[in-house]
Write an enzyme that holds these catalytic residues in place. Structure first.
Site, short mmCIF file in Angstrom:
data_model
loop_
_atom_site.label_atom_id
_atom_site.label_comp_id
_atom_site.label_asym_id
_atom_site.label_seq_id
_atom_site.Cartn_x
_atom_site.Cartn_y
_atom_site.Cartn_z
N HIS A 1 24.92 -17.03 -39.22
CA HIS A 1 23.59 -16.63 -37.71
C HIS A 1 21.99 -17.28 -39.14
O HIS A 1 22.69 -17.71 -40.08
CB HIS A 1 23.59 -15.48 -38.27
N HIS B 1 14.04 -15.15 -32.74
CA HIS B 1 14.96 -14.53 -33.70
C HIS B 1 15.17 -15.81 -34.84
O HIS B 1 15.35 -16.60 -35.56
CB HIS B 1 15.43 -13.06 -34.28
N GLU C 1 25.93 -36.40 -26.93
CA GLU C 1 26.98 -35.81 -27.26
C GLU C 1 27.51 -34.02 -27.18
O GLU C 1 28.67 -33.59 -27.36
CB GLU C 1 28.26 -36.10 -28.48
N GLU D 1 23.08 -6.88 -41.29
CA GLU D 1 23.56 -7.63 -39.55
C GLU D 1 25.28 -8.37 -39.53
O GLU D 1 25.36 -8.90 -38.88
CB GLU D 1 23.30 -9.14 -39.46
N HIS E 1 17.79 -19.05 -38.83
CA HIS E 1 16.77 -18.82 -38.25
C HIS E 1 16.47 -20.89 -37.98
O HIS E 1 15.06 -21.32 -38.58
CB HIS E 1 16.01 -18.64 -39.22
O1 2HA Z 1 19.34 -10.93 -42.95
O2 2HA Z 1 18.88 -12.90 -41.30
O3 2HA Z 1 18.52 -11.41 -38.94
C1 2HA Z 1 18.42 -11.52 -42.62
C2 2HA Z 1 18.46 -11.65 -40.94
C3 2HA Z 1 18.35 -11.00 -40.13
ZN ZN Z 2 17.69 -13.02 -38.96
#
Ligand code: 2HA
Ligand code: ZN
Length: 271
Positions: A139, A210, A169, A116, A141
């Site tokens: 990033h 995602h 908040e 990414e 999940h």
């Molecule tokens: O690299 O989360 O979006 C692993 C991820 C890809």
């Molecule tokens: Zn990811």
């Protein structure tokens, strides 16, 4: 030279990855972090002229030429970052022509930066253009945020408004709201460009079905943005199927934003 494993930026990076794993946000190789570093922070630990290898970026990052980044590795698990930073992280400089990463440390055993990286570096460029103090792109999940993607409309105004309503908040922590990208193929320059475009306006961007991207000045601040969205999403998921008896009113959200002096998305409230 001082031992790089004692560098404060490295300790903070490993600590952050461990916390993200502990919270269940980064299963397997899910998630990635990039931290922009200053030469003065790195030079006590590394000979900056000693390039281990050059890794092509696959896109142009000319406006970041010469800048140093500490970035999680592709295929690596957040679970393992603290135990073996040199295998799971890499520190590199963007080459003068903006086409390569000049590896200075890490990615031991032939590894390379996260798949990414386009979204990360393009988001750094976008955030630096609106906030020169931005240093982090993250990033992840997070479970409840992701769950919410399946039951809530994926509309920036509506999702931001719902999140603001879930904890008092929230509007103070992310007054600029949450941007939303439709489902797109990850790991591509196209999703990188789309993320960066959103990052001009938002520090938080949901990738539909995602995960989420966040940007900030420090690892703590950026982690805190995702943590606050995830907390609000958890409350939403705990209550979405129950009759709603109470809520924070838009006039109260405005009162909060004004009391804390934050520049909020007025167009996301109905007043
Ligand atoms: O690299 O989360 O979006 C692993 C991820 C890809
Ligand atoms: Zn990811």
């Amino acid at each position: 030279m001082k031992e790089i494993l004692t560098a404060p930026f490295l300790a903070e990076m490993t600590h952050t990855a461990s916390n993200m794993y502990r919270l269940g946000w980064d299963e397997r190789n899910g998630g990635n972090i990039s931290l922009l570093l200053e030469e003065r922070d790195v030079s006590p630990y590394l000979e900056l002229s000693r390039v281990l290898r050059k890794i092509p970026l696959g896109f142009q990052a000319a406006s970041l030429a010469g800048r140093l980044f500490l970035v999680t590795g592709t295929g690596k698990y957040f679970k393992n970052v603290a135990r073996d930073p040199e295998e799971n992280l890499g520190l590199f400089r963007i080459s003068q022509d903006g086409a390569c990463a000049e590896l200075l440390w890490g990615y031991r055993g032939g590894g390379q930066f996260t798949s990414e990286l386009p979204a990360h570096l393009m988001s750094h460029m976008a955030r630096l253009s609106v906030d020169p103090a931005n240093r982090v792109v993250m990033h992840s999940h997070p479970t409840h945020t992701l769950a919410m993607n399946y039951v809530h409309e994926l509309d920036e105004r509506k999702i931001t408004h719902t999140l603001w309503e879930m904890c008092t908040e929230c509007i103070v922590v992310f007054p600029d709201g949450v941007g939303v990208l439709p489902w797109m193929l990850c790991g591509t320059n196209a999703i990188g460009e789309a993320t960066a475009e959103k990052m001009r306006e938002f520090r938080l961007v949901i990738w539909a079905m995602h995960g989420i991207y966040a940007a900030g000045r420090t690892l703590d601040e950026t982690f805190g943005l995702i943590e606050t969205v995830e907390k609000a999403a958890q409350i939403y998921m705990l209550t979405a199927h129950l009759p709603r008896r109470n809520t924070i009113q838009d006039a109260q959200l405005r009162q909060l934003a004004e009391a804390f002096g934050v520049a909020y998305r007025k167009d996301f409230l109905k007043l």
